[in-house]
Design a protein around this motif. Structure first.
Motif, PDB file in Angstrom:
ATOM      1  N   VAL A 205      41.209 -28.859  14.584  1.00 50.99           N
ATOM      2  CA  VAL A 205      42.802 -28.895  14.527  1.00 50.99           C
ATOM      3  C   VAL A 205      43.449 -27.831  15.365  1.00 50.99           C
ATOM      4  CG1 VAL A 205      44.669 -28.648  12.975  1.00 50.99           C
ATOM      5  CG2 VAL A 205      42.575 -30.053  12.412  1.00 50.99           C
ATOM      6  N   THR A 206      42.887 -26.543  15.427  1.00 44.89           N
ATOM      7  CA  THR A 206      43.413 -25.588  16.049  1.00 44.89           C
ATOM      8  C   THR A 206      43.291 -25.743  17.593  1.00 44.89           C
ATOM      9  OG1 THR A 206      42.971 -23.821  14.413  1.00 44.89           O
ATOM     10  CG2 THR A 206      43.323 -22.777  16.820  1.00 44.89           C
TER      11      THR A 206
ATOM     12  N   ALA B  97      38.667 -20.172  18.111  1.00 42.22           N
ATOM     13  CA  ALA B  97      38.443 -21.695  17.520  1.00 42.22           C
ATOM     14  C   ALA B  97      37.282 -22.168  18.378  1.00 42.22           C
ATOM     15  CB  ALA B  97      39.541 -22.412  17.482  1.00 42.22           C
ATOM     16  N   LEU B  98      37.194 -22.046  19.756  1.00 40.94           N
ATOM     17  CA  LEU B  98      36.476 -22.551  20.703  1.00 40.94           C
ATOM     18  C   LEU B  98      34.910 -21.915  20.458  1.00 40.94           C
ATOM     19  CD1 LEU B  98      35.578 -24.364  23.070  1.00 40.94           C
ATOM     20  CD2 LEU B  98      36.196 -22.544  24.401  1.00 40.94           C
TER      21      LEU B  98
ATOM     22  N   ALA C 250      29.636 -33.311  24.078  1.00 39.14           N
ATOM     23  CA  ALA C 250      30.252 -34.444  23.510  1.00 39.14           C
ATOM     24  C   ALA C 250      31.521 -34.067  22.666  1.00 39.14           C
ATOM     25  CB  ALA C 250      29.191 -35.238  22.913  1.00 39.14           C
ATOM     26  N   TYR C 251      31.253 -33.514  21.995  1.00 38.02           N
ATOM     27  CA  TYR C 251      32.303 -32.998  20.801  1.00 38.02           C
ATOM     28  C   TYR C 251      33.707 -32.411  21.634  1.00 38.02           C
ATOM     29  CZ  TYR C 251      34.340 -31.490  16.143  1.00 38.02           C
ATOM     30  OH  TYR C 251      35.119 -31.369  15.267  1.00 38.02           O
ATOM     31  N   LEU C 252      32.956 -31.370  22.391  1.00 37.70           N
ATOM     32  CA  LEU C 252      34.135 -30.810  23.273  1.00 37.70           C
ATOM     33  C   LEU C 252      35.081 -31.801  24.125  1.00 37.70           C
ATOM     34  CD1 LEU C 252      32.864 -27.350  24.233  1.00 37.70           C
ATOM     35  CD2 LEU C 252      34.466 -27.742  22.364  1.00 37.70           C
TER      36      LEU C 252
ATOM     37  N   PHE D 259      39.084 -32.286  23.691  1.00 41.33           N
ATOM     38  CA  PHE D 259      39.943 -32.249  24.983  1.00 41.33           C
ATOM     39  C   PHE D 259      40.147 -33.440  25.817  1.00 41.33           C
ATOM     40  CE2 PHE D 259      37.934 -28.101  24.426  1.00 41.33           C
ATOM     41  CZ  PHE D 259      39.051 -27.494  24.025  1.00 41.33           C
ATOM     42  N   ASP D 260      39.660 -34.638  25.709  1.00 35.88           N
ATOM     43  CA  ASP D 260      39.729 -35.906  26.084  1.00 35.88           C
ATOM     44  C   ASP D 260      39.758 -37.170  25.250  1.00 35.88           C
ATOM     45  OD1 ASP D 260      40.534 -37.983  27.931  1.00 35.88           O
ATOM     46  OD2 ASP D 260      38.705 -37.780  29.089  1.00 35.88           O
ATOM     47  N   PRO D 261      40.848 -37.162  24.109  1.00 34.44           N
ATOM     48  CA  PRO D 261      40.471 -38.248  23.071  1.00 34.44           C
ATOM     49  C   PRO D 261      40.528 -39.449  23.646  1.00 34.44           C
ATOM     50  CG  PRO D 261      42.487 -36.944  22.899  1.00 34.44           C
ATOM     51  CD  PRO D 261      41.823 -36.246  24.077  1.00 34.44           C
TER      52      PRO D 261
END
Length: 168
Positions: free
Chosen positions: A9-10, A24-25, A149-151, A155-157
């Motif tokens: 969320v952050t 957060a990263l 994949a998670y990142l 960052f590109d939903p």
């Protein structure tokens, strides 16, 4: 899982400070890696193998430490050499298969593996390392693909990442 969600969320919050996003990263990457280490996947009453005492090549240790660092360091490679070797051994098919950014999938895999890694003989050395080398490498490779994949998802939903375009 709660911390992973909170840090996600952050990262997505346009109002979050750069310092909060950096922290957060770091935690997102760390948590995803931890979820791939089988002893981080709950269960048992030995604090994730921390209270399961072993000897590792003749030195007092615990099973958690063996999986966190002992088997990696036993390879006698630098972390960058080991990471490079792991990265080069991931096939395009594996990348596609492992791209699911769903933490519950990763946890289920770790739980299944956790059930198989407790030794009956607590004097661990080459036999144990050799027996579990493939599993360790597999978990590290999957973690790397899934962190990416998670990142990408964060960052590109909209799903415009290279991995998502290969799946279409």
């Amino acid at each position: 899982m709660t911390a992973l969600n909170r840090f996600t969320v952050t990262l997505r919050d346009p109002k979050a400070s750069i310092e909060d996003k950096r922290l957060a990263l770091r935690f997102v990457v760390h948590i995803i890696g931890d979820l791939h280490q089988p002893l981080h996947a709950g269960g048992g009453d030995d604090r994730g193998g921390n209270e399961f005492k072993v000897t590792w090549f003749g030195k007092a240790s615990n099973l958690h430490s063996v999986w966190d660092s002992g088997m990696v360091e036993q390879r006698s490679l630098s972390y960058s050499e080991y990471a490079g070797w792991l990265s080069r051994s991931i096939t395009p098919e594996q990348t596609i298969a492992w791209t699911d950014p769903t933490p519950s999938v990763w946890i289920r895999e770790s739980i299944a593996l956790r059930k198989t890694i407790y030794p009956t003989d607590t004097n661990l050395s080459w036999d144990y390392a050799y027996q579990h080398r493939g599993e360790l490498d597999d978990r590290l490779k999957r973690a790397g693909v899934r962190i990416a994949a998670y990142l990408n998802q964060i960052f590109d939903p909209a799903g415009n990442s290279p991995a998502s375009s290969r799946r279409k």
